[in-house]
Design a protein around this motif. Structure first.
Motif, PDB file in Angstrom:
ATOM      1  N   ALA A  39      35.866  41.915  49.782  1.00 37.24           N
ATOM      2  CA  ALA A  39      36.657  40.740  49.405  1.00 37.24           C
ATOM      3  C   ALA A  39      37.840  40.650  50.360  1.00 37.24           C
ATOM      4  CB  ALA A  39      37.130  40.862  47.965  1.00 37.24           C
ATOM      5  N   TYR A  40      37.992  39.488  51.021  1.00 31.90           N
ATOM      6  CA  TYR A  40      38.907  39.379  52.147  1.00 31.90           C
ATOM      7  C   TYR A  40      39.610  38.024  52.100  1.00 31.90           C
ATOM      8  CZ  TYR A  40      40.214  39.760  57.133  1.00 31.90           C
ATOM      9  OH  TYR A  40      40.899  39.858  58.335  1.00 31.90           O
ATOM     10  N   PRO A  41      40.828  37.945  51.473  1.00 28.87           N
ATOM     11  CA  PRO A  41      41.620  38.986  50.822  1.00 28.87           C
ATOM     12  C   PRO A  41      40.949  39.495  49.539  1.00 28.87           C
ATOM     13  CG  PRO A  41      42.937  37.004  51.248  1.00 28.87           C
ATOM     14  CD  PRO A  41      41.516  36.632  51.470  1.00 28.87           C
ATOM     15  N   ASN A  42      41.432  40.647  49.120  1.00 25.93           N
ATOM     16  CA  ASN A  42      40.827  41.308  47.974  1.00 25.93           C
ATOM     17  C   ASN A  42      41.381  40.755  46.659  1.00 25.93           C
ATOM     18  OD1 ASN A  42      39.214  43.246  46.651  1.00 25.93           O
ATOM     19  ND2 ASN A  42      40.931  44.669  46.502  1.00 25.93           N
ATOM     20  N   ASN A  43      40.540  40.789  45.657  1.00 20.88           N
ATOM     21  CA  ASN A  43      40.916  40.464  44.278  1.00 20.88           C
ATOM     22  C   ASN A  43      40.664  41.735  43.456  1.00 20.88           C
ATOM     23  OD1 ASN A  43      41.225  39.400  41.695  1.00 20.88           O
ATOM     24  ND2 ASN A  43      39.235  38.401  41.687  1.00 20.88           N
ATOM     25  N   HIS A  81      43.663  34.956  58.098  1.00 21.80           N
ATOM     26  CA  HIS A  81      42.580  35.352  59.010  1.00 21.80           C
ATOM     27  C   HIS A  81      41.238  35.102  58.353  1.00 21.80           C
ATOM     28  CE1 HIS A  81      39.855  38.003  61.337  1.00 21.80           C
ATOM     29  NE2 HIS A  81      40.645  37.675  62.340  1.00 21.80           N
ATOM     30  N   SER A  82      40.228  34.822  59.181  1.00 18.38           N
ATOM     31  CA  SER A  82      38.876  34.562  58.691  1.00 18.38           C
ATOM     32  C   SER A  82      37.848  35.112  59.665  1.00 18.38           C
ATOM     33  CB  SER A  82      38.657  33.062  58.512  1.00 18.38           C
ATOM     34  OG  SER A  82      37.286  32.770  58.284  1.00 18.38           O
ATOM     35  N   ILE A  84      31.392  39.489  53.764  1.00 21.04           N
ATOM     36  CA  ILE A  84      32.836  39.291  53.714  1.00 21.04           C
ATOM     37  C   ILE A  84      33.099  38.092  52.811  1.00 21.04           C
ATOM     38  CG2 ILE A  84      34.918  38.843  55.041  1.00 21.04           C
ATOM     39  CD1 ILE A  84      33.634  40.228  57.396  1.00 21.04           C
ATOM     40  N   ASP A  85      33.672  38.368  51.668  1.00 20.57           N
ATOM     41  CA  ASP A  85      33.887  37.363  50.627  1.00 20.57           C
ATOM     42  C   ASP A  85      35.253  36.724  50.831  1.00 20.57           C
ATOM     43  OD1 ASP A  85      34.212  35.866  48.345  1.00 20.57           O
ATOM     44  OD2 ASP A  85      33.657  37.464  46.953  1.00 20.57           O
ATOM     45  N   GLU A  86      35.253  35.515  51.379  1.00 14.62           N
ATOM     46  CA  GLU A  86      36.492  34.823  51.702  1.00 14.62           C
ATOM     47  C   GLU A  86      36.818  33.744  50.656  1.00 14.62           C
ATOM     48  OE1 GLU A  86      36.533  35.471  56.540  1.00 14.62           O
ATOM     49  OE2 GLU A  86      36.394  33.426  55.748  1.00 14.62           O
ATOM     50  N   ALA A  87      36.766  34.145  49.400  1.00 12.15           N
ATOM     51  CA  ALA A  87      37.044  33.190  48.324  1.00 12.15           C
ATOM     52  C   ALA A  87      38.425  32.561  48.453  1.00 12.15           C
ATOM     53  CB  ALA A  87      36.904  33.888  46.969  1.00 12.15           C
ATOM     54  N   TYR A  88      39.376  33.302  49.021  1.00 11.17           N
ATOM     55  CA  TYR A  88      40.762  32.828  49.083  1.00 11.17           C
ATOM     56  C   TYR A  88      41.143  32.371  50.492  1.00 11.17           C
ATOM     57  CZ  TYR A  88      40.603  35.025  44.582  1.00 11.17           C
ATOM     58  OH  TYR A  88      40.232  35.350  43.304  1.00 11.17           O
ATOM     59  N   ALA A  89      40.150  31.945  51.255  1.00 14.09           N
ATOM     60  CA  ALA A  89      40.377  31.515  52.634  1.00 14.09           C
ATOM     61  C   ALA A  89      41.463  30.447  52.780  1.00 14.09           C
ATOM     62  CB  ALA A  89      39.069  31.029  53.249  1.00 14.09           C
ATOM     63  N   MET A 114      30.956  34.685  52.916  1.00 14.72           N
ATOM     64  CA  MET A 114      30.764  33.929  51.675  1.00 14.72           C
ATOM     65  C   MET A 114      32.076  33.251  51.297  1.00 14.72           C
ATOM     66  SD  MET A 114      29.127  35.376  48.129  1.00 14.72           S
ATOM     67  CE  MET A 114      30.430  36.624  47.902  1.00 14.72           C
ATOM     68  N   ARG A 115      31.962  31.997  50.873  1.00 14.03           N
ATOM     69  CA  ARG A 115      33.136  31.263  50.423  1.00 14.03           C
ATOM     70  C   ARG A 115      32.810  30.494  49.151  1.00 14.03           C
ATOM     71  NH1 ARG A 115      36.705  28.621  55.317  1.00 14.03           N
ATOM     72  NH2 ARG A 115      37.220  30.568  56.408  1.00 14.03           N
ATOM     73  N   THR A 116      33.861  30.038  48.487  1.00 15.20           N
ATOM     74  CA  THR A 116      33.721  29.225  47.285  1.00 15.20           C
ATOM     75  C   THR A 116      34.646  28.031  47.395  1.00 15.20           C
ATOM     76  OG1 THR A 116      33.990  29.181  44.885  1.00 15.20           O
ATOM     77  CG2 THR A 116      35.468  30.616  46.095  1.00 15.20           C
ATOM     78  N   MET A 117      34.266  26.940  46.742  1.00 14.76           N
ATOM     79  CA  MET A 117      35.128  25.770  46.680  1.00 14.76           C
ATOM     80  C   MET A 117      36.127  25.869  45.522  1.00 14.76           C
ATOM     81  SD  MET A 117      33.800  24.295  49.245  1.00 14.76           S
ATOM     82  CE  MET A 117      34.751  22.786  49.210  1.00 14.76           C
ATOM     83  N   SER A 118      35.971  26.897  44.689  1.00 17.28           N
ATOM     84  CA  SER A 118      36.760  26.983  43.457  1.00 17.28           C
ATOM     85  C   SER A 118      38.256  27.091  43.714  1.00 17.28           C
ATOM     86  CB  SER A 118      36.296  28.173  42.620  1.00 17.28           C
ATOM     87  OG  SER A 118      34.976  27.985  42.176  1.00 17.28           O
TER      88      SER A 118
END
Length: 359
Positions: free
Chosen positions: A158-162, A196-197, A186-191, A211-215
């Motif tokens: 998780a990048y950044p981590n949760n 950095h990405s 690399i989980d970029e949920a908080y991109a 991996m990303r999310t629109m949430s």
């Protein structure tokens, strides 16, 4: 009578269901949501866009229009394949299902996003957690040793981590990708809030997936995530995707939102500014032992011993809901996580926290 215990694995039954706190009537700062609704004129235009959706027909199974919109808005590399999921949770589930028969584990630094372990164990796949350092940064030597020892099929970073908000050193992350004999997701949920990405590298190396999310961007109610990787992998994983997994309203809504991405970008900028404000205020409060540097839209902070849960309850009694991550115990004991809200919500939180610390 046939009971769950007769057919289901005991470790699954022993695991609690994912819990979501009741938040009616409260200032909701517990789930890393964007607090800003769309302004009235944009909401009207969105509803007009939805009026053309034919609900009697199945949605586009390939979600072609929204995939193209995501590629364009987020600059997904042309050489990368793009797989959409019903939230990133479905993508995590697909990835774990894909490697289920490999006999190799899922590995991740811990503490981290709980669904990596929950979904691995639900699928009967071993999960290996590698503890973070005391400051919640990545323990590079320990992680590299774990890769060599366990040879995982999947590593989730998780990048950044949760729940920590830490953004790991990109050089170390690249070293992990190179050393991992399996896949590194690399989980970029908080991109939208991160400095950095790795998305620009997706599709260029077979072992790297982003991996990303629109949430977190402001579309949590639509449940849409995506995975960028080499086409060989996205094509293979597509065999495990449920038909029509992205509904027609979500497809149209996300396409509409990305056509107005300047609003979402502006909201993310405000939240980054508020993150700095709240972090500084937390660091100045007596009773807050430390504030973890965050690249996300939330902040993890530690209180004095045995104060975490009472302060959480005080805040909840004051109408403010944050996350008591300290209930997990271990290194998170007496830690609370607050989502960055509007300036008014943040002021209310800080005032209530100040009162709680004095009580």
């Amino acid at each position: 009578m046939t009971r769950p215990v007769d057919l289901m694995r005991r470790e699954v039954l022993a695991q609690p269901a994912y819990a979501v706190a009741e938040s009616a009537g409260m200032i909701k700062l517990d789930a890393m949501e964007n607090p800003y609704p769309w302004p009235g004129e944009l909401r009207t235009a969105w509803l007009e866009a939805l009026s053309g959706v034919e609900l009697n027909r199945y949605p586009d199974a390939g979600a072609r229009a929204v995939t193209a919109a995501i590629r364009d808005a987020h600059r997904v590399p042309e050489e990368a394949g793009c797989l959409l999921g019903n939230g990133s949770d479905e993508l995590i589930q697909i990835l774990i299902s894909a490697v289920q028969a490999s006999g190799r584990p899922v590995l991740s630094p811990v503490p981290t996003f709980v669904m990596y372990e929950i979904l691995a164990r639900a699928a009967g796949v071993p999960f290996v957690g590698v503890p973070l350092k005391a400051d919640f940064d990545l323990d590079g030597p320990a992680l590299l040793r774990a890769l060599e020892e366990h040879r995982p099929a999947l590593v989730f970073l998780a990048y950044p981590n949760n729940p920590t908000g830490r953004l790991y050193d990109p050089g170390l992350v690249a070293e992990v990708v190179a050393a991992n004999p399996g896949l590194t997701v690399i989980d970029e949920a908080y991109a939208p809030f991160s400095s950095h990405s790795f998305l620009s590298r997706a599709g260029g190396a077979s072992g790297l997936m982003v991996m990303r999310t629109m949430s977190k961007l402001g579309l949590a109610g639509l449940r849409l995530g995506y995975l960028a990787a080499t086409p060989e992998w996205t094509d293979a994983l597509d065999r495990l995707r449920l038909p029509y997994n992205i509904n027609a309203l979500t497809q149209r809504s996300v396409s509409f939102a990305l056509a107005h991405s300047e609003l979402l970008d502006e909201q993310a900028s405000i939240l980054r500014e508020q993150r700095a404000r709240v972090s500084a205020a937390l660091a100045s409060l007596a009773g807050v032992r430390r504030v973890i540097p965050s690249n996300a839209n939330f902040i993890l902070f530690e209180l004095a011993r045995s104060r975490g849960h009472p302060v959480f309850e005080f805040l909840r009694g004051s109408g403010i809901l944050i996350k008591d991550v300290g209930r997990a115990g271990g290194v998170l004991t007496d830690h609370l996580r607050v989502t960055v809200g509007t300036p008014e919500e943040n002021s209310a939180f800080l005032a209530a926290l100040t009162a709680a610390l004095r009580s």
